[in-house]
Design an enzyme around this catalytic site. Structure first.
Site, short mmCIF file in Angstrom:
data_model
loop_
_atom_site.label_atom_id
_atom_site.label_comp_id
_atom_site.label_asym_id
_atom_site.label_seq_id
_atom_site.Cartn_x
_atom_site.Cartn_y
_atom_site.Cartn_z
N ARG A 1 34.90 -9.78 -14.37
CA ARG A 1 35.52 -10.05 -12.68
C ARG A 1 34.12 -10.17 -12.08
NH1 ARG A 1 36.07 -4.67 -13.13
NH2 ARG A 1 35.55 -3.47 -11.29
N HIS A 2 33.07 -9.68 -12.34
CA HIS A 2 31.81 -9.83 -11.67
C HIS A 2 31.18 -10.83 -11.61
CE1 HIS A 2 32.67 -5.67 -10.74
NE2 HIS A 2 32.92 -5.14 -11.97
N GLY A 32 7.26 1.26 1.48
CA GLY A 32 7.66 2.48 2.09
C GLY A 32 9.04 2.98 1.57
N GLY A 75 11.61 0.35 0.46
CA GLY A 75 12.17 -0.73 -0.59
C GLY A 75 12.74 -1.82 0.31
N ILE A 76 13.02 -1.73 1.54
CA ILE A 76 13.75 -2.66 2.42
C ILE A 76 12.90 -3.99 2.63
CG2 ILE A 76 14.71 -3.10 4.44
CD1 ILE A 76 15.29 -0.06 4.77
N GLY A 77 11.69 -3.81 3.24
CA GLY A 77 10.94 -5.27 3.54
C GLY A 77 10.93 -5.95 2.20
N HIS A 120 27.49 -4.30 -11.71
CA HIS A 120 28.55 -5.32 -10.81
C HIS A 120 27.68 -6.14 -10.55
CE1 HIS A 120 31.80 -2.14 -9.93
NE2 HIS A 120 31.57 -1.88 -11.16
N HIS A 164 0.79 -1.31 0.06
CA HIS A 164 -0.08 -0.01 0.06
C HIS A 164 0.97 1.10 -0.14
CE1 HIS A 164 0.98 -1.15 3.93
NE2 HIS A 164 0.64 0.03 4.43
C1 RB5 Z 1 4.49 -0.09 5.50
O1 RB5 Z 1 4.02 0.74 6.47
C2 RB5 Z 1 5.77 -0.25 5.46
O2 RB5 Z 1 6.43 -0.96 6.63
C3 RB5 Z 1 6.56 -0.95 4.36
O3 RB5 Z 1 5.86 -0.48 3.27
C4 RB5 Z 1 7.90 -0.91 4.04
O4 RB5 Z 1 8.63 0.14 4.30
C5 RB5 Z 1 8.66 -2.15 4.87
O5 RB5 Z 1 9.81 -2.40 4.56
#
Ligand code: RB5
Length: 141
Positions: A129-130, A63, A65-67, A95, A5
């Site tokens: 090398r990559h 939010g 990009g990490i999760g 790379h 979302h």
């Molecule tokens: C949602 O609130 C948020 O946690 C999600 O979009 C993201 O940032 C998680 O890594």
């Protein structure tokens, strides 16, 4: 493409840009920003499409990009890179042969995000090398 979302609005904007540039888009959702969803469901769905050859490249947005990138990277066929700038987007291709770009809609401006995706799609892997290093990413699983 897939997002939760928090990434929905940016996903939609990027989708329109990519379609206008002639790309064939498979949109795995989510379908709106009003309903809270779980980012692992969308990162995993995109990873399965990449694994099964249904798409050559992926664009993920949550939010930060990490999760959503953590979820996608649990699939060995996926090399998802969280990117905040065009240099990272370029190097992720040159790379790391990244096949998925992950963007944080709450962190990156829309113009930067558009540039990142464009560079990600047009930059080739350098190889050399990559190559063996990238091969070890999958071998380590
Ligand atoms: C949602 O609130 C948020 O946690 C999600 O979009 C993201 O940032 C998680 O890594």
């Amino acid at each position: 493409m897939a997002s939760d979302h928090a990434g929905f609005d940016l996903k939609e904007l990027l989708k329109r840009e990519l379609q206008a540039a002639g790309h064939d888009i498979l949109d795995l959702g989510t379908t709106g920003s009003a309903t809270s969803v779980d980012y692992p469901d969308f990162g995993t769905a995109l990873a399965k499409v990449i694994r099964d050859g249904g798409a050559g490249r992926g664009v993920l947005v949550c939010g930060t990009g990490i999760g959503i990138s953590i979820a996608a990277n649990r699939e060995p066929a996926v090399r998802a890179a969280v990117v905040h700038d065009v240099t990272s987007a370029r190097l992720a291709r040159q790379h790391n042969d990244a096949n998925v770009i992950a963007l944080g809609a709450r962190l990156v401006g829309t113009e930067v995000a558009k540039d990142c995706v464009r560079i990600f799609l047009e930059t080739p892997f350098e190889g050399g090398r990559h190559g063996p290093r990238v091969a070890k990413l999958s071998a380590a699983r």
